[in-house]
Write an enzyme that holds these catalytic residues in place. Structure first.
Site, short mmCIF file in Angstrom:
data_model
loop_
_atom_site.label_atom_id
_atom_site.label_comp_id
_atom_site.label_asym_id
_atom_site.label_seq_id
_atom_site.Cartn_x
_atom_site.Cartn_y
_atom_site.Cartn_z
N THR A 150 0.72 -1.22 -0.19
CA THR A 150 0.19 0.11 -0.05
C THR A 150 0.83 1.29 -0.11
OG1 THR A 150 -1.93 -1.18 1.06
CG2 THR A 150 -1.51 1.37 1.26
N THR A 155 1.73 -4.18 4.18
CA THR A 155 1.65 -4.63 5.79
C THR A 155 0.97 -5.81 5.97
OG1 THR A 155 -0.48 -3.42 5.66
CG2 THR A 155 1.35 -2.04 6.17
C1 SIN Z 1 -0.21 -5.36 1.09
O1 SIN Z 1 -0.01 -5.89 1.99
O2 SIN Z 1 0.32 -5.43 0.07
C2 SIN Z 1 -1.51 -4.53 1.05
C3 SIN Z 1 -2.05 -4.04 2.14
C4 SIN Z 1 -1.16 -2.94 2.80
O3 SIN Z 1 0.31 -2.84 2.35
O4 SIN Z 1 -1.30 -2.19 3.87
#
Ligand code: SIN
Length: 329
Positions: free
Chosen positions: A17, A97
């Site tokens: 993200t 995340t």
């Molecule tokens: C991901 O994990 O690539 C999408 C969600 C995020 O980064 O918060």
């Protein structure tokens, strides 16, 4: 007057993200993760050049739900190469995340360098109102550039907070304070431009004790305990001849009478069974009800217990030796 030489921090980008892009600034869900390159990310934080000389490269551009073992191994190899480069003082790894804690924990087990390695990410895409990525990136670089962060092993920095890779876990689907360390607490905080560590580096157990695997890790599954269980999933795993099972049990890794005989049978087939907990916090310890060869996960959440078991099983250790390693957590 000559300008003081700034630390050289190299960024390895994995997507997520923090590099996410949406059509509108109010879109904070349903966007495309990993869409923006590292140069674009850095443009949003011009202040970074006051802290460090920053270079970067893309290792992957994925939504981290699609993280694979191959990618984690690739990341670990690239991190090791960078850390052995005398011109690099520290690393920042930008990552989705959702599985950031898996990659951070995997690197904590396989990387021994005292140079700071700091994972960061974001909960809101780069195009969102109040995007959290730019400040997280600035704080991650600040941490990686700090001599105070040396020797802490792999760190995770988001939302002004510094965590150890062993304890940190994602606790909320959408809030920016999603990363918490429920057992040992946060390692430190960043206030403005100041970094404060509250705990010494020794709170990063098991650091760098494994070499980066050169082949696929042993197949290991996680089973999630629930009411009204039956043994059919365990039977399927015995049939599949997996190497290990992490049982995310109720409470302190308790196993229902419906599943216990199946897990014992799995052990008779040479499958290593680790009791973890679905509660999200606290330790699972060995008890008289579940003696060896049941392994207790300590404070590791099931997804981290799985990675540790995979690395240990590749070493062909016996249950007693495996338990000894889990006891450090
Ligand atoms: C991901 O994990 O690539 C999408 C969600 C995020 O980064 O918060």
């Amino acid at each position: 007057m000559t300008k003081e030489k700034l630390p050289h921090i190299h960024i390895l980008a994995m997507g997520g993200t923090i590099a996410g892009s949406a059509a509108h600034a109010d879109e904070t869900v349903g966007y495309r993760a990993g869409a923006i390159g590292i140069d674009e990310l850095l443009k949003a934080v011009p202040q970074i050049t006051d802290i460090a000389e920053v270079t970067g490269e893309t290792v992957a551009a994925i939504d981290s739900k699609d993280l694979t073992e191959e990618l984690m191994i690739k990341l670990a190899h690239r991190a090791e190469e960078c850390l052995s480069d005398d011109s690099i003082d520290g690393l920042v790894i930008t990552h989705g995340t959702d599985t950031l804690e898996e990659s951070a924990f995997f690197l904590s087990l396989t990387i021994a360098s005292p140079k700071p390695v700091v994972f960061t990410g974001a909960m809101r895409p780069a195009t969102a109102l109040s995007a959290d990525g730019p400040l997280n990136l600035l704080n991650a670089v600040r941490t990686a550039a700090s001599p105070d962060a040396r020797g802490y092993g792999i760190l995770v920095v988001l939302n002004d907070t510094i965590h150890s890779a062993a304890d940190v876990t994602k606790c909320d689907t959408s809030r920016v304070d999603t990363f918490r360390s429920p057992n040992r607490g946060e390692l430190g905080r960043i206030t403005g431009s100041q970094l404060r560590f509250f705990a010494p580096p020794s709170s990063a157990p098991g650091r760098g004790t494994f070499s980066i695997p050169s082949e696929a890790l042993p197949e290991t599954a996680i089973l999630y305990g629930h009411e009204n269980e039956s043994r059919f999933l365990v039977d399927a795993l015995i049939e599949k001849n997996v190497s290990g099972i992490i049982y995310a049990g109720k409470g302190m890794g308790s196993i229902s009478e419906a599943v216990l005989p199946a897990l014992r049978e799995a052990q008779e087939h040479g499958i290593i069974v680790v009791r973890a907990s679905r509660t999200g916090a606290g330790a699972v310890i060995p008890t008289a009800i579940y003696p060896l060869p049941f392994i207790a996960s300590g404070t590791l959440v099931p997804q981290k217990a799985r990675l540790l078991l995979q690395l240990l099983s590749a070493k062909k250790m016996n249950p007693n030796e495996i338990q000894h390693v889990f006891n450090a957590y």
